[in-house]
Design a protein around this motif. Structure first.
Motif, short mmCIF file in Angstrom:
data_model
loop_
_atom_site.label_atom_id
_atom_site.label_comp_id
_atom_site.label_asym_id
_atom_site.label_seq_id
_atom_site.Cartn_x
_atom_site.Cartn_y
_atom_site.Cartn_z
N HIS A 21 0.91 5.32 0.51
CA HIS A 21 -0.22 6.13 0.95
C HIS A 21 -0.42 7.70 -0.34
CE1 HIS A 21 3.52 9.11 2.86
NE2 HIS A 21 3.68 7.44 2.84
N TYR A 40 -6.03 6.07 6.96
CA TYR A 40 -6.22 5.57 6.32
C TYR A 40 -6.27 3.76 6.75
CZ TYR A 40 -3.55 8.20 2.08
OH TYR A 40 -3.97 8.79 1.28
N ASP A 41 -6.32 3.98 8.08
CA ASP A 41 -7.19 2.84 9.22
C ASP A 41 -8.25 2.45 8.95
OD1 ASP A 41 -8.02 4.87 10.07
OD2 ASP A 41 -7.99 4.27 12.29
N SER A 42 -8.94 2.53 8.33
CA SER A 42 -9.80 1.74 8.09
C SER A 42 -9.94 0.78 6.62
CB SER A 42 -11.40 3.23 8.02
OG SER A 42 -11.27 3.23 8.82
N ILE A 43 -9.58 1.15 5.67
CA ILE A 43 -9.16 0.72 4.71
C ILE A 43 -7.95 -0.22 4.93
CG2 ILE A 43 -7.57 1.14 2.74
CD1 ILE A 43 -8.61 4.15 2.71
N ILE A 44 -6.40 -0.03 5.98
CA ILE A 44 -6.12 -0.75 5.83
C ILE A 44 -6.81 -1.97 6.70
CG2 ILE A 44 -4.03 -1.70 7.21
CD1 ILE A 44 -4.04 0.19 4.42
N HIS A 95 -2.55 5.57 -3.36
CA HIS A 95 -4.03 6.81 -3.73
C HIS A 95 -2.39 7.63 -3.80
CE1 HIS A 95 -5.83 10.28 -1.17
NE2 HIS A 95 -6.28 9.36 -2.29
N TRP A 110 0.96 -1.42 -0.02
CA TRP A 110 -0.16 -0.02 0.47
C TRP A 110 1.01 1.73 -0.04
CZ3 TRP A 110 -4.67 2.15 -1.32
CH2 TRP A 110 -4.65 3.36 -0.30
N HIS A 136 -1.20 15.90 5.71
CA HIS A 136 -1.39 14.72 4.81
C HIS A 136 -1.94 16.19 3.09
CE1 HIS A 136 -1.34 12.18 7.97
NE2 HIS A 136 -2.13 13.23 8.32
N THR A 143 1.68 13.49 1.84
CA THR A 143 1.62 13.88 3.83
C THR A 143 2.85 15.15 4.38
OG1 THR A 143 3.57 12.40 4.39
CG2 THR A 143 1.34 10.98 4.42
N ARG A 154 -5.17 14.99 0.12
CA ARG A 154 -5.58 14.23 0.00
C ARG A 154 -6.21 14.88 -1.78
NH1 ARG A 154 -3.80 11.62 3.02
NH2 ARG A 154 -5.19 10.53 5.20
#
Length: 209
Positions: free
Chosen positions: A68, A88-92, A152, A66, A207, A71, A209
């Motif tokens: 990122h 990104y913790d929810s994606i991981i 991403h 992955w 970050h 940042t 995005r």
């Protein structure tokens, strides 16, 4: 450092993560491993590795490398230093629940004091990504040889680069494909100047995005 093969591991330590990642993982580590820099010079790169809960499948967990989004350029901008993984913790956690181990490079130049991130250096960052998979297999016997590159924003570009050189760089692995999202393909001179100015700052959680 030259005597260490690419993906060779210099250091491993337990890594604190958020509850959503803890619930989906059996172990999480911050790692430091050997890769190659802009001019092919051996360098140390940091990142993190998380392994799913449950019994590993035959051949080991398939792995997602992955990458990122942008940042910043300072050491504190490395997501292996942040339990929430830069948001990104929810994606991981979703990757883990779907049965994938996840290894994430901090990129060359992030995570270590006194260095500057090689922003949008496609193949330098691609090497960091590929070599992170080799490192993951050196850290955990639960990790298999099948892997995907996913990135991403900024790392959508080196994810594509990894797809170009993966089988040459690491023929012992089984490369399965690339998933680039919102690819960052270039920068204006003003944006590059702003990043260079920021090199003297720790830029925590800056970050993009």
């Amino acid at each position: 450092m030259k005597a260490t093969p690419v993906g060779g591991v210099f250091a491993v330590e337990p890594m604190p993560v958020t509850e959503v990642v803890r619930e989906a993982s059996s172990q999480a580590w911050r790692i430091m491993y050997r890769s190659d820099g802009v001019h092919g010079t051996p360098i140390a790169v940091t990142g993190y590795l998380v392994v799913p809960r449950g019994a590993r499948p035959e051949g080991g967990w398939p792995i997602i490398a992955w990458g990122h989004g942008t940042t910043g350029v300072g050491p504190d901008c490395a997501l292996s230093r942040q339990p929430e993984l830069g948001g990104y913790d929810s994606i991981i956690a979703r990757f883990l629940r779907d049965g994938y181990a996840v290894v994430a490079t901090d990129y060359a130049g992030l995570g270590l004091p006194g260095q500057l991130h090689n922003f949008l250096q496609k193949y330098t960052l691609a090497r960091s990504m590929i070599d992170s998979v080799l490192a993951a297999r050196n850290v955990s016997s639960e990790v298999g040889r099948q892997w995907f590159a996913a990135g991403h924003s900024e790392d959508g570009l080196p994810a594509l680069g990894a797809g170009e050189i993966a089988t040459r760089r690491a023929p012992q692995l089984q490369f399965q494909g690339v998933v680039p999202v919102a690819i960052g393909g270039g920068s204006s001179p003003a944006w590059i100047d702003a990043m260079l100015i920021a090199r003297s700052e720790s830029c925590p959680r800056c970050h993009h995005r």
